[in-house]
Design a protein around this motif. Sequence first.
Motif, PDB file in Angstrom:
ATOM      1  N   ILE A   7       0.832  -1.204   0.000  1.00 17.91           N
ATOM      2  CA  ILE A   7       0.000   0.000   0.000  1.00 17.91           C
ATOM      3  C   ILE A   7       0.870   1.259   0.000  1.00 17.91           C
ATOM      4  O   ILE A   7       0.616   2.205  -0.713  1.00 17.91           O
ATOM      5  N   PHE A   8       1.918   1.234   0.799  1.00 21.07           N
ATOM      6  CA  PHE A   8       2.656   2.483   0.972  1.00 21.07           C
ATOM      7  C   PHE A   8       3.816   2.661  -0.002  1.00 21.07           C
ATOM      8  O   PHE A   8       4.208   3.770  -0.299  1.00 21.07           O
ATOM      9  N   ASN A   9       4.371   1.559  -0.482  1.00 20.56           N
ATOM     10  CA  ASN A   9       5.565   1.705  -1.309  1.00 20.56           C
ATOM     11  C   ASN A   9       5.297   1.933  -2.787  1.00 20.56           C
ATOM     12  O   ASN A   9       6.138   2.450  -3.488  1.00 20.56           O
ATOM     13  N   LYS A  10       4.117   1.504  -3.204  1.00 16.14           N
ATOM     14  CA  LYS A  10       3.848   1.595  -4.624  1.00 16.14           C
ATOM     15  C   LYS A  10       3.728   3.062  -5.021  1.00 16.14           C
ATOM     16  O   LYS A  10       2.952   3.804  -4.426  1.00 16.14           O
ATOM     17  N   SER A  11       4.449   3.452  -6.017  1.00 20.11           N
ATOM     18  CA  SER A  11       4.254   4.828  -6.448  1.00 20.11           C
ATOM     19  C   SER A  11       3.135   4.812  -7.486  1.00 20.11           C
ATOM     20  O   SER A  11       3.134   4.020  -8.422  1.00 20.11           O
ATOM     21  N   ARG A  12       2.159   5.651  -7.263  1.00 17.98           N
ATOM     22  CA  ARG A  12       0.967   5.643  -8.100  1.00 17.98           C
ATOM     23  C   ARG A  12       0.931   6.844  -9.035  1.00 17.98           C
ATOM     24  O   ARG A  12       1.335   7.935  -8.653  1.00 17.98           O
ATOM     25  N   SER A  13       0.402   6.628 -10.230  1.00 20.74           N
ATOM     26  CA  SER A  13       0.188   7.775 -11.122  1.00 20.74           C
ATOM     27  C   SER A  13      -0.922   8.632 -10.522  1.00 20.74           C
ATOM     28  O   SER A  13      -1.724   8.129  -9.739  1.00 20.74           O
ATOM     29  N   PRO A  14      -0.993   9.932 -10.910  1.00 23.47           N
ATOM     30  CA  PRO A  14      -2.064  10.778 -10.354  1.00 23.47           C
ATOM     31  C   PRO A  14      -3.442  10.173 -10.620  1.00 23.47           C
ATOM     32  O   PRO A  14      -4.312  10.178  -9.755  1.00 23.47           O
ATOM     33  N   GLU A  15      -3.601   9.587 -11.809  1.00 30.28           N
ATOM     34  CA  GLU A  15      -4.884   8.979 -12.165  1.00 30.28           C
ATOM     35  C   GLU A  15      -5.216   7.823 -11.224  1.00 30.28           C
ATOM     36  O   GLU A  15      -6.336   7.690 -10.745  1.00 30.28           O
ATOM     37  N   ASP A  16      -4.204   6.971 -10.963  1.00 28.25           N
ATOM     38  CA  ASP A  16      -4.379   5.860 -10.030  1.00 28.25           C
ATOM     39  C   ASP A  16      -4.674   6.374  -8.631  1.00 28.25           C
ATOM     40  O   ASP A  16      -5.428   5.767  -7.876  1.00 28.25           O
ATOM     41  N   GLY A  17      -4.047   7.491  -8.293  1.00 29.74           N
ATOM     42  CA  GLY A  17      -4.261   8.080  -6.966  1.00 29.74           C
ATOM     43  C   GLY A  17      -5.718   8.441  -6.754  1.00 29.74           C
ATOM     44  O   GLY A  17      -6.299   8.145  -5.708  1.00 29.74           O
ATOM     45  N   ILE A  18      -6.320   9.042  -7.782  1.00 26.62           N
ATOM     46  CA  ILE A  18      -7.742   9.410  -7.678  1.00 26.62           C
ATOM     47  C   ILE A  18      -8.603   8.147  -7.575  1.00 26.62           C
ATOM     48  O   ILE A  18      -9.467   8.040  -6.717  1.00 26.62           O
TER      49      ILE A  18
END
Lengths: 246, 246
Positions: A7-18
């Motif tokens: 959950i915490f380490n994955k860097s997410r794209s802004p789209e994925d973040g939303i």
Amino acid sequence: MGIIKKIFNKSRSPEDGIFFEEMRKILGFNPVDLSHYRKGFTHRSSNKTDENGNPINYERLEFLGDAMLGSVIAAHLFKEVPTGDEGYLTKMRSKIVSREHLNELGRDLNLIKWVESKVSAQHFGENIHGNLFEAFVGAIYLDRGFTYCEKFINKKVIVPYVDIPKLEGKVISYKSLVIEWCQKEKKQFHYDVFEDNGNEDVKHFGVRLKIDGKIVAKARATSKKKAEEKASQRAYFAFQEKINKK
Amino acid sequence: MGIIKKIFNKSRSPEDGIFFEEMRKILGFNPVDLSHYRKGFTHRSSNKTDENGNPINYERLEFLGDAMLGSVIAAHLFKEVPTGDEGYLTKMRSKIVSREHLNELGRDLNLIKWVESKVSAQHFGENIHGNLFEAFVGAIYLDRGFTYCEKFINKKVIVPYVDIPKLEGKVISYKSLVIEWCQKEKKQFHYDVFEDNGNEDVKHFGVRLKIDGKIVAKARATSKKKAEEKASQRAYFAFQEKINKK
């Protein structure tokens, strides 16, 4: 530990973040692998396939979600109604997971908002709401396992919708019970309805039920009628508790 | 921790001690609350009721076990057959949880041995085996939760019985495939069958399949025919692996 890391380490794209945030709101807990939910919203018309040529869409997830829903509701009814025999339990479960009911659940969560498709929404028909709901439950199972399915179904299906006296047909409408009681006891009642959208995409209505000028119950739902019914149900159970305590 | 305490601290009557041991053998793990399994073997003819007057028998547990079985098999098929669509998955599941198949499972575990009843066993009819099997799965759910249901179903249903090519009707009998292959390749084959009961109550047969004098597979089952088929299946998959490696 593995899950927390993910959950915490994955860097997410802004789209994925939303998408993550929105899924978290619906789920009431953190999703881990977003791909399951994305698949859960992929309509067959998008013609996607995986690296082995298998179609990617939510239809298989419906099968999985339907099974999980069936067993979670079975366990709930088994524990909740110790007097009910096999036939009763089977009948009650069918009522809870009826097509109509699943459509209502999917619509209330506004799952259709996330659908990825090449056909426009008006071609989907009513059952898409229930299908998306089943697929969503299937995605939860793949992502977080049975216990989280149970949590989600409990919060989104059982608590707000599973009302055993009503399902048994003993109570048709709590609103009519409240009205009847008020008339018999010569009390004034008033349903105070207002639109109450908060930050959500789906329209919500708030209701305050006043009896003799005093607020006795409040409720929110996606239609006026539902909100009135919910408030009436709350008032009914609150009164019952009072009566039982006397 | 709580569970471990329960298992070791509870002082058990000698009768419960035997029942615990026998249940542990069938389950492959420790039962915690034996009362669920006892209920799972109580036939309605025993006319037992609890302190609230509710009947105690295994019929409600069948409903619960059927639901758990359905969802565990659904999850297995979903993961195992990524090419199968909703219709395929539904059809395959029905085959696995067919009445005939559940009867076979219950009979192989000899669950009927534990039935508490006021009518004699010959009045039960064939379906009691499957009903007891479903109720047993329901008891596992109540006792240890979904994960243990999954463990048990995996060990007792999926590994020994769920053979996808066979369920798909692509393979009718592995024994006939082995015979056909031996005849084509001009090899001598021999099924060496012996009775092999171990400490168990149910009769078991052991089979060694020899090809050109060399043992290629061994298997055990509750009938000669089943043991031969199992050994043939093992030989078939072992050969396939060899061929794939080449």
